[in-house]
Design a protein around this motif. Structure first.
Motif, PDB file in Angstrom:
ATOM      1  N   PRO A 234       5.358 -30.646   2.599  1.00  0.00           N
ATOM      2  CA  PRO A 234       3.973 -30.902   2.180  1.00  0.00           C
ATOM      3  C   PRO A 234       3.491 -29.815   1.226  1.00  0.00           C
ATOM      4  O   PRO A 234       3.839 -28.633   1.377  1.00  0.00           O
ATOM      5  CB  PRO A 234       3.186 -30.860   3.494  1.00  0.00           C
ATOM      6  CG  PRO A 234       4.197 -31.097   4.564  1.00  0.00           C
ATOM      7  CD  PRO A 234       5.470 -30.489   4.064  1.00  0.00           C
ATOM      8  N   ALA A 235       2.674 -30.210   0.256  1.00  0.00           N
ATOM      9  CA  ALA A 235       2.111 -29.257  -0.706  1.00  0.00           C
ATOM     10  C   ALA A 235       0.634 -29.045  -0.410  1.00  0.00           C
ATOM     11  O   ALA A 235      -0.106 -30.004  -0.163  1.00  0.00           O
ATOM     12  CB  ALA A 235       2.283 -29.776  -2.128  1.00  0.00           C
ATOM     13  N   HIS A 236       0.225 -27.794  -0.438  1.00  0.00           N
ATOM     14  CA  HIS A 236      -1.164 -27.436  -0.172  1.00  0.00           C
ATOM     15  C   HIS A 236      -1.673 -26.561  -1.305  1.00  0.00           C
ATOM     16  O   HIS A 236      -1.067 -25.532  -1.630  1.00  0.00           O
ATOM     17  CB  HIS A 236      -1.268 -26.701   1.163  1.00  0.00           C
ATOM     18  CG  HIS A 236      -2.665 -26.395   1.576  1.00  0.00           C
ATOM     19  ND1 HIS A 236      -3.535 -27.360   2.027  1.00  0.00           N
ATOM     20  CD2 HIS A 236      -3.364 -25.225   1.601  1.00  0.00           C
ATOM     21  CE1 HIS A 236      -4.703 -26.800   2.331  1.00  0.00           C
ATOM     22  NE2 HIS A 236      -4.618 -25.513   2.072  1.00  0.00           N
ATOM     23  N   ILE A 237      -2.781 -26.971  -1.913  1.00  0.00           N
ATOM     24  CA  ILE A 237      -3.346 -26.241  -3.050  1.00  0.00           C
ATOM     25  C   ILE A 237      -4.486 -25.369  -2.547  1.00  0.00           C
ATOM     26  O   ILE A 237      -5.484 -25.871  -2.025  1.00  0.00           O
ATOM     27  CB  ILE A 237      -3.843 -27.223  -4.131  1.00  0.00           C
ATOM     28  CG1 ILE A 237      -2.651 -28.031  -4.664  1.00  0.00           C
ATOM     29  CG2 ILE A 237      -4.534 -26.469  -5.262  1.00  0.00           C
ATOM     30  CD1 ILE A 237      -3.035 -29.274  -5.404  1.00  0.00           C
ATOM     31  N   SER A 238      -4.320 -24.077  -2.693  1.00  0.00           N
ATOM     32  CA  SER A 238      -5.328 -23.163  -2.172  1.00  0.00           C
ATOM     33  C   SER A 238      -6.490 -22.983  -3.135  1.00  0.00           C
ATOM     34  O   SER A 238      -6.328 -23.044  -4.354  1.00  0.00           O
ATOM     35  CB  SER A 238      -4.690 -21.803  -1.865  1.00  0.00           C
ATOM     36  OG  SER A 238      -4.178 -21.780  -0.552  1.00  0.00           O
ATOM     37  N   HIS A 239      -7.654 -22.760  -2.534  1.00  0.00           N
ATOM     38  CA  HIS A 239      -8.941 -22.575  -3.238  1.00  0.00           C
ATOM     39  C   HIS A 239      -9.016 -23.443  -4.505  1.00  0.00           C
ATOM     40  O   HIS A 239      -9.180 -22.938  -5.615  1.00  0.00           O
ATOM     41  CB  HIS A 239      -9.222 -21.110  -3.539  1.00  0.00           C
ATOM     42  CG  HIS A 239      -8.048 -20.296  -3.994  1.00  0.00           C
ATOM     43  ND1 HIS A 239      -7.406 -20.506  -5.180  1.00  0.00           N
ATOM     44  CD2 HIS A 239      -7.402 -19.262  -3.400  1.00  0.00           C
ATOM     45  CE1 HIS A 239      -6.427 -19.640  -5.317  1.00  0.00           C
ATOM     46  NE2 HIS A 239      -6.402 -18.865  -4.249  1.00  0.00           N
TER      47      HIS A 239
ATOM     48  N   GLY B  97       8.555 -26.359   7.316  1.00  0.00           N
ATOM     49  CA  GLY B  97       7.415 -25.628   6.775  1.00  0.00           C
ATOM     50  C   GLY B  97       6.666 -26.381   5.700  1.00  0.00           C
ATOM     51  O   GLY B  97       7.029 -27.497   5.311  1.00  0.00           O
ATOM     52  N   SER B  98       5.601 -25.768   5.195  1.00  0.00           N
ATOM     53  CA  SER B  98       4.781 -26.316   4.123  1.00  0.00           C
ATOM     54  C   SER B  98       4.841 -25.398   2.912  1.00  0.00           C
ATOM     55  O   SER B  98       5.321 -24.263   2.992  1.00  0.00           O
ATOM     56  CB  SER B  98       3.326 -26.460   4.583  1.00  0.00           C
ATOM     57  OG  SER B  98       3.214 -27.328   5.686  1.00  0.00           O
ATOM     58  N   TYR B  99       4.333 -25.892   1.784  1.00  0.00           N
ATOM     59  CA  TYR B  99       4.241 -25.109   0.561  1.00  0.00           C
ATOM     60  C   TYR B  99       2.769 -24.899   0.235  1.00  0.00           C
ATOM     61  O   TYR B  99       2.013 -25.856   0.090  1.00  0.00           O
ATOM     62  CB  TYR B  99       4.944 -25.823  -0.598  1.00  0.00           C
ATOM     63  CG  TYR B  99       4.736 -25.140  -1.935  1.00  0.00           C
ATOM     64  CD1 TYR B  99       5.297 -23.891  -2.176  1.00  0.00           C
ATOM     65  CD2 TYR B  99       3.974 -25.731  -2.935  1.00  0.00           C
ATOM     66  CE1 TYR B  99       5.101 -23.248  -3.390  1.00  0.00           C
ATOM     67  CE2 TYR B  99       3.786 -25.101  -4.157  1.00  0.00           C
ATOM     68  CZ  TYR B  99       4.338 -23.855  -4.374  1.00  0.00           C
ATOM     69  OH  TYR B  99       4.142 -23.214  -5.575  1.00  0.00           O
ATOM     70  N   ASP B 100       2.351 -23.646   0.142  1.00  0.00           N
ATOM     71  CA  ASP B 100       0.961 -23.297  -0.140  1.00  0.00           C
ATOM     72  C   ASP B 100       0.909 -22.529  -1.448  1.00  0.00           C
ATOM     73  O   ASP B 100       1.664 -21.559  -1.626  1.00  0.00           O
ATOM     74  CB  ASP B 100       0.410 -22.433   1.006  1.00  0.00           C
ATOM     75  CG  ASP B 100      -0.939 -21.823   0.676  1.00  0.00           C
ATOM     76  OD1 ASP B 100      -1.884 -22.588   0.466  1.00  0.00           O
ATOM     77  OD2 ASP B 100      -1.036 -20.578   0.628  1.00  0.00           O
ATOM     78  N   SER B 101       0.015 -22.924  -2.354  1.00  0.00           N
ATOM     79  CA  SER B 101       0.046 -22.282  -3.662  1.00  0.00           C
ATOM     80  C   SER B 101      -1.321 -21.977  -4.252  1.00  0.00           C
ATOM     81  O   SER B 101      -2.209 -22.833  -4.297  1.00  0.00           O
ATOM     82  CB  SER B 101       0.800 -23.157  -4.668  1.00  0.00           C
ATOM     83  OG  SER B 101       0.948 -22.479  -5.908  1.00  0.00           O
TER      84      SER B 101
END
Length: 520
Positions: free
Chosen positions: A245-250, A212-216
């Motif tokens: 993987p890290a994903h930075i939201s908005h 999975g990924s990490y969304d924050s």
């Protein structure tokens, strides 16, 4: 003479036999300018049978049951929105809501839910809902850290016990094994904000080992607590130590204290990517953010224990000076009462300064009076166009709406990004807009067969008019449908035809496949 004539006939017969007969297909989109998601544009045809694309070519040798003339139109992969709050609509008892017209009329064919740490930890139920409640678009889902933590720990500001941590890890693992994209957080929001970084890392590991990924929604997009810079560092660290993987939201620089910091944040992320760390982001093309009035103004310490505890604190004279000071400072960071628009409830479409004047109260006291009634969504005008453009130009920043009630981003994000930032301001190109609204998202999150127009891919397609595609939603009228979309195909079915909804619900739940061997 007879021999020559016979030979001529033979040659003609052979020539006719060598040309293959047209392939029979269900749908042909003919003569549009095609953006495949990965190639330079060209004028051609897209042929579809069943739920898959049969061919993408300059001229398709097919016989179609239905032909759509796309001359002068743009033909692209259906858009994919990686950050929405549309889970309620997709699970609604109302079939009209489940069609999600706000998305389809922009060309959005797939959306992610469970963002900001929300949603339900029961991914089997979330993703299984489409089987009994047909939906208009495809959807994938995160397992929300906030949903998991509240279920186990509650709303109090405390660390989980070892037993509670084990339970939370089990919930995340189970969600991953039932198709979650990964772990999402909203560390800005109480009670998630009460969690230490190490707690989040432990749960992120459960998502990471299963692919999975990490969304924050990071801990601070402004200067509320740790600051924007440190919050970006934390998100990158969670991805690195969580093994995912890290994903930075908005992604944004929110408020007067951090406006202009986009170049510094970009440099930080670029450095992480240069080290081999997988870091991406999404962004909505609006200068105003949207959240609740409590989240905008009330200090985190006052949110400990949830709404009942907050209301008791409002009635405690010994706390009011501290409360006033914190709320006054947070209001300053957001630009003042004339920058805070209430988007729901009794004071809908009223700025806080106007409400305060009507109540004959100071802005903070007026805000408290409104919060006593409820916690309405608010829109605050707190970003600079220079920062928005700087983030948008990055090849690792995809389009995401953060769709939530009261904000025009629900109905207009993708259309506005094209109309303002491609067509008018020339911040990015049309090809960049399309690829970062489709292929980049699909490839980043492993949506097999989505996000590209190619043979064998699922037939999710949008046809829009480059002259008229635009958002009609505004901050005062946020529910106006976008203009310019002519055709939308979802899994081979016409969801929008001749610029109008067909009422057909062809969407699907898209469970993420966990790493083999990681689920018993």
């Amino acid at each position: 003479m007879k021999v020559a004539l016979l030979l001529g006939i033979a040659v003609v017969s052979l020539g006719a036999a060598s040309a293959p007969p047209p392939q029979k297909v269900d749908l042909l989109i003919r003569g549009g300018t095609i953006y495949t998601g990965s190639d330079a544009p060209f004028i051609g045809d897209v042929a579809i049978s069943g739920d898959h694309i049969v061919s993408v070519s300059k001229h398709a040798n097919v016989s179609a049951a239905r032909v759509i003339d796309a001359k002068g139109m743009i033909v692209s992969p259906g858009f994919i929105d990686p950050h929405t709050h549309m889970g309620g609509d997709l699970a609604s008892k109302d079939p009209a809501k489940r069609l999600v017209p706000a998305f389809l009329m922009q060309g959005v064919t797939t959306a992610f839910i469970g963002n900001d740490g929300g949603g339900s930890p029961d991914l089997a139920k979330v993703l299984g809902s489409a089987a009994t409640k047909p939906v208009g678009i495809n959807y994938a889902a995160w397992v929300g850290f906030g949903a998991v933590r509240e279920k186990v720990v509650g709303e109090d500001n405390r660390e989980p016990t070892p037993a509670e941590m084990a339970t939370m890890k089990g919930l995340v693992a189970d969600a991953m094994c039932h198709g979650a994209l990964g772990l999402s957080t909203g560390l800005f929001y109480a009670p998630q904000s009460f969690a230490k970084t190490e707690e989040v890392i432990e749960l992120a590991k459960e998502a990471g080992k299963r692919g999975g990924s990490y969304d924050s929604h990071i801990r601070d997009e402004s200067s509320y607590t740790v600051g924007l810079d440190a919050a970006i560092d934390e998100a990158i660290r969670i991805g690195r130590e969580g093994g995912l993987p890290a994903h930075i939201s908005h992604i944004k620089a929110l408020g007067v204290d951090v406006q202009g910091e986009a170049p510094k944040i970009i440099a930080k992320i670029e450095a992480a990517r240069a080290r081999g760390e997988k870091v991406t982001a999404n962004q909505y093309p609006w200068s105003a953010s949207g959240t609740s009035l409590v989240a905008s103004l009330v200090p985190l310490w006052a949110q400990d224990g949830g709404r009942p505890a907050l209301l008791k604190r409002f009635d405690d004279p010994s706390l009011m000076q501290k409360m006033h000071e914190g709320m006054t400072e947070n209001l300053r960071k957001r630009g003042g009462p004339d920058k805070l628009l209430i988007a729901e409830g009794k004071y809908k479409n009223r700025y806080l300064d106007s409400v305060a004047k009507e109540m004959n109260l100071a802005p903070v006291d007026a805000a408290i009076a409104v919060i006593r009634i409820g916690d309405p969504g608010t829109i605050s005008f707190n970003q600079s166009e220079a920062d928005i453009a700087a983030f948008m130009k990055m090849p690792w920043v995809m389009t995401g709406s953060d769709a939530s009630g009261g904000h025009p981003r629900v109905y207009g994000t993708f259309a506005r990004k094209y109309d303002k930032y491609v067509k008018t301001d020339h911040v990015i190109t049309l090809r960049e807009f399309i690829e970062r609204s489709s292929a980049l998202t699909a490839d980043t999150f492993g949506l097999a067969g989505r996000g590209h127009l190619r043979k064998g891919a699922y037939a999710d397609v949008v046809v829009f008019d480059p002259k008229t595609y635009a958002s009609r939603a505004t901050y005062e009228a946020p529910t106006e449908l976008a203009a310019g979309v002519q055709t939308v195909v979802v899994n081979g079915v016409l969801a929008v035809d001749k610029g109008a909804m067909t009422g057909k619900a062809a969407g699907r739940a898209l469970p993420h496949k966990p790493t083999p061997g990681t689920c018993g």
